[in-house]
Design a protein around this motif. Structure first.
Motif, short mmCIF file in Angstrom:
data_model
loop_
_atom_site.label_atom_id
_atom_site.label_comp_id
_atom_site.label_asym_id
_atom_site.label_seq_id
_atom_site.Cartn_x
_atom_site.Cartn_y
_atom_site.Cartn_z
N ARG A 1 -6.00 2.96 -7.87
CA ARG A 1 -5.94 3.57 -6.55
C ARG A 1 -4.76 4.53 -6.50
O ARG A 1 -3.63 4.15 -6.85
CB ARG A 1 -5.81 2.51 -5.44
CG ARG A 1 -5.73 3.12 -4.04
CD ARG A 1 -5.71 2.05 -2.94
NE ARG A 1 -5.58 2.68 -1.63
CZ ARG A 1 -6.59 3.21 -0.95
NH1 ARG A 1 -7.82 3.17 -1.44
NH2 ARG A 1 -6.40 3.77 0.23
N GLU A 2 -5.01 5.77 -6.09
CA GLU A 2 -3.98 6.80 -5.96
C GLU A 2 -3.12 6.89 -7.22
O GLU A 2 -1.90 7.03 -7.15
CB GLU A 2 -3.12 6.51 -4.72
CG GLU A 2 -3.92 6.60 -3.43
CD GLU A 2 -3.08 6.30 -2.20
OE1 GLU A 2 -1.96 5.78 -2.36
OE2 GLU A 2 -3.56 6.57 -1.08
N GLY A 3 -3.78 6.82 -8.37
CA GLY A 3 -3.09 7.02 -9.64
C GLY A 3 -2.37 5.81 -10.19
O GLY A 3 -1.78 5.88 -11.27
N ARG A 4 -2.40 4.70 -9.48
CA ARG A 4 -1.72 3.49 -9.94
C ARG A 4 -2.75 2.44 -10.33
O ARG A 4 -3.83 2.36 -9.73
CB ARG A 4 -0.79 2.93 -8.87
CG ARG A 4 0.33 3.89 -8.47
CD ARG A 4 1.30 3.21 -7.53
NE ARG A 4 2.34 4.11 -7.07
CZ ARG A 4 3.44 4.41 -7.75
NH1 ARG A 4 3.63 3.86 -8.94
NH2 ARG A 4 4.34 5.24 -7.26
N CYS A 5 -2.39 1.62 -11.29
CA CYS A 5 -3.24 0.50 -11.69
C CYS A 5 -2.80 -0.74 -10.90
O CYS A 5 -1.70 -1.25 -11.09
CB CYS A 5 -3.12 0.25 -13.19
SG CYS A 5 -4.24 -1.02 -13.80
N LEU A 6 -3.68 -1.18 -10.01
CA LEU A 6 -3.35 -2.33 -9.15
C LEU A 6 -3.51 -3.65 -9.89
O LEU A 6 -2.80 -4.62 -9.58
CB LEU A 6 -4.25 -2.33 -7.91
CG LEU A 6 -4.23 -1.06 -7.05
CD1 LEU A 6 -5.12 -1.27 -5.82
CD2 LEU A 6 -2.81 -0.71 -6.63
N ALA A 7 -4.46 -3.70 -10.81
CA ALA A 7 -4.70 -4.94 -11.58
C ALA A 7 -5.50 -4.58 -12.82
O ALA A 7 -6.32 -3.66 -12.80
CB ALA A 7 -5.46 -5.97 -10.73
N ALA A 8 -5.27 -5.32 -13.90
CA ALA A 8 -6.01 -5.12 -15.14
C ALA A 8 -6.03 -6.43 -15.91
O ALA A 8 -5.01 -7.12 -16.00
CB ALA A 8 -5.38 -4.02 -15.99
N GLY A 9 -7.20 -6.78 -16.43
CA GLY A 9 -7.31 -8.02 -17.18
C GLY A 9 -8.75 -8.49 -17.24
O GLY A 9 -9.68 -7.72 -16.99
N PRO A 10 -8.96 -9.76 -17.54
CA PRO A 10 -10.31 -10.31 -17.58
C PRO A 10 -11.05 -10.05 -16.26
O PRO A 10 -10.47 -10.19 -15.18
CB PRO A 10 -10.09 -11.81 -17.81
CG PRO A 10 -8.78 -11.87 -18.55
CD PRO A 10 -7.95 -10.76 -17.95
N ALA A 11 -12.32 -9.68 -16.37
CA ALA A 11 -13.07 -9.24 -15.20
C ALA A 11 -13.10 -10.29 -14.09
O ALA A 11 -12.98 -9.96 -12.91
CB ALA A 11 -14.49 -8.86 -15.61
N HIS A 12 -13.25 -11.56 -14.46
CA HIS A 12 -13.39 -12.58 -13.42
C HIS A 12 -12.07 -12.79 -12.66
O HIS A 12 -12.08 -13.33 -11.55
CB HIS A 12 -13.85 -13.91 -14.03
CG HIS A 12 -12.84 -14.58 -14.91
ND1 HIS A 12 -12.66 -14.23 -16.23
CD2 HIS A 12 -11.96 -15.58 -14.65
CE1 HIS A 12 -11.71 -15.00 -16.75
NE2 HIS A 12 -11.26 -15.81 -15.82
N GLN A 13 -10.94 -12.36 -13.27
CA GLN A 13 -9.67 -12.46 -12.56
C GLN A 13 -9.38 -11.23 -11.70
O GLN A 13 -8.74 -11.33 -10.66
CB GLN A 13 -8.53 -12.65 -13.58
CG GLN A 13 -8.61 -13.94 -14.36
CD GLN A 13 -7.48 -14.06 -15.39
OE1 GLN A 13 -6.54 -13.27 -15.40
NE2 GLN A 13 -7.58 -15.06 -16.26
N VAL A 14 -9.85 -10.07 -12.15
CA VAL A 14 -9.55 -8.82 -11.46
C VAL A 14 -10.56 -8.52 -10.35
O VAL A 14 -10.18 -8.06 -9.26
CB VAL A 14 -9.52 -7.66 -12.48
CG1 VAL A 14 -9.39 -6.31 -11.77
CG2 VAL A 14 -8.38 -7.86 -13.47
N LEU A 15 -11.82 -8.80 -10.62
CA LEU A 15 -12.86 -8.45 -9.65
C LEU A 15 -13.04 -9.58 -8.64
O LEU A 15 -13.95 -10.41 -8.73
CB LEU A 15 -14.17 -8.15 -10.38
CG LEU A 15 -14.11 -6.96 -11.35
CD1 LEU A 15 -15.46 -6.73 -12.01
CD2 LEU A 15 -13.62 -5.70 -10.66
#
Length: 266
Positions: free
Chosen positions: A220-234
């Motif tokens: 969002r707006e050029g920043r990574c708010l979260a990254a990792g395993p899909a079930h943890q991020v989504l």
């Protein structure tokens, strides 16, 4: 672990005309992982994909592609090993599906003058055309293909040089329901044939994600708010914050669905 890393971004900034496009983004993709980059329009997803695909340099920070640091390697040397699928492929001439797929060998839009594929390349192209569900359309002209057929032909084209990474920039753009589901079906089948292939898919629609997605990043707006395993991020909270809209996520049969969160009755 380090020798399995195929792509990484380390505190990457991208600035254009004084405007920040990416700010402090870090991401690591390993062989066999399947990433989704999600976020609203203008979040920086396609810019990050272009960095990972060795198509542009960062303003600050480091990007590593297949063990090479951008800025210390001729990026053209990496393109053979990084398949890039752009649904806005600028082909205008009536090449056949087979001819389009074979341009994956040369990395060109049109077949180069006086170039012709060898028999092994033709066999490999035909196998990929079948794998992507276009076996009956191998001689069809590009100008007669549906948007969904074009997208699958471009995936076959990107896979022909046997890349280690496949990047997909909003591959479902312009597809109707049938075209989208056919695309997802064939993306889901790829790991069986290419178990070490890493993929990164850009979208802002969770419904477009195949069940094989293993990891996700929210931008969002050029920043990574979260990254990792899909079930943890989504999660409902994470996606709501990313898109600045209250939503509830459902995950069933490997697929995601999103709906606006209902307000409690007053």
């Amino acid at each position: 672990m380090a020798d399995t890393v195929v792509l990484s971004a380390d505190e990457v900034d991208v600035v254009r005309d004084g405007n920040p496009i990416l700010r402090g983004v870090s991401l690591t993709v390993e062989a066999g992982q399947h990433w989704a980059l999600l976020g609203p329009n203008g979040a920086g997803k396609s810019t990050l994909l272009s960095l990972l695909g060795a198509r542009q340099h960062p303003t600050r920070g480091a990007v590593h592609v297949l063990g090479h640091t951008l800025g210390r390697v001729d990026m053209r040397e990496l393109h053979r090993y990084v398949g890039h699928v752009n649904p806005r492929h600028p082909l205008r001439s009536p090449l056949t599906v087979r001819q389009v797929v074979l341009t994956g060998i040369t990395g060109s839009i049109e077949p180069p003058p006086r170039w012709s594929p060898n028999s092994q390349q033709e066999q490999d192209a035909d196998q990929l055309i079948k794998l992507l569900g276009l076996g009956h359309r191998g001689t069809a002209r590009w100008t007669t293909l549906s948007q969904g057929e074009r997208g699958r032909a471009l995936i076959a084209r990107a896979l022909l040089p046997q890349p280690r990474v496949l990047l997909l920039d909003e591959p479902a753009t312009g597809l109707d329901l049938t075209g989208r589901e056919q695309l997802i079906e064939h993306l889901e089948a790829l790991p069986a044939s290419y178990p070490q292939l890493a993929t990164v898919l850009v979208t802002h629609h969770l419904e477009e994600l195949p069940p094989t997605i293993t990891h996700a990043a929210l931008l969002r707006e050029g920043r990574c708010l979260a990254a990792g395993p899909a079930h943890q991020v989504l999660t409902s909270e994470g996606v709501s914050g990313c898109f600045d809209h209250p939503v509830d996520l459902e995950h069933s049969g490997g697929r995601w669905a999103v709906r606006t969160r209902r307000r409690a009755a007053q």
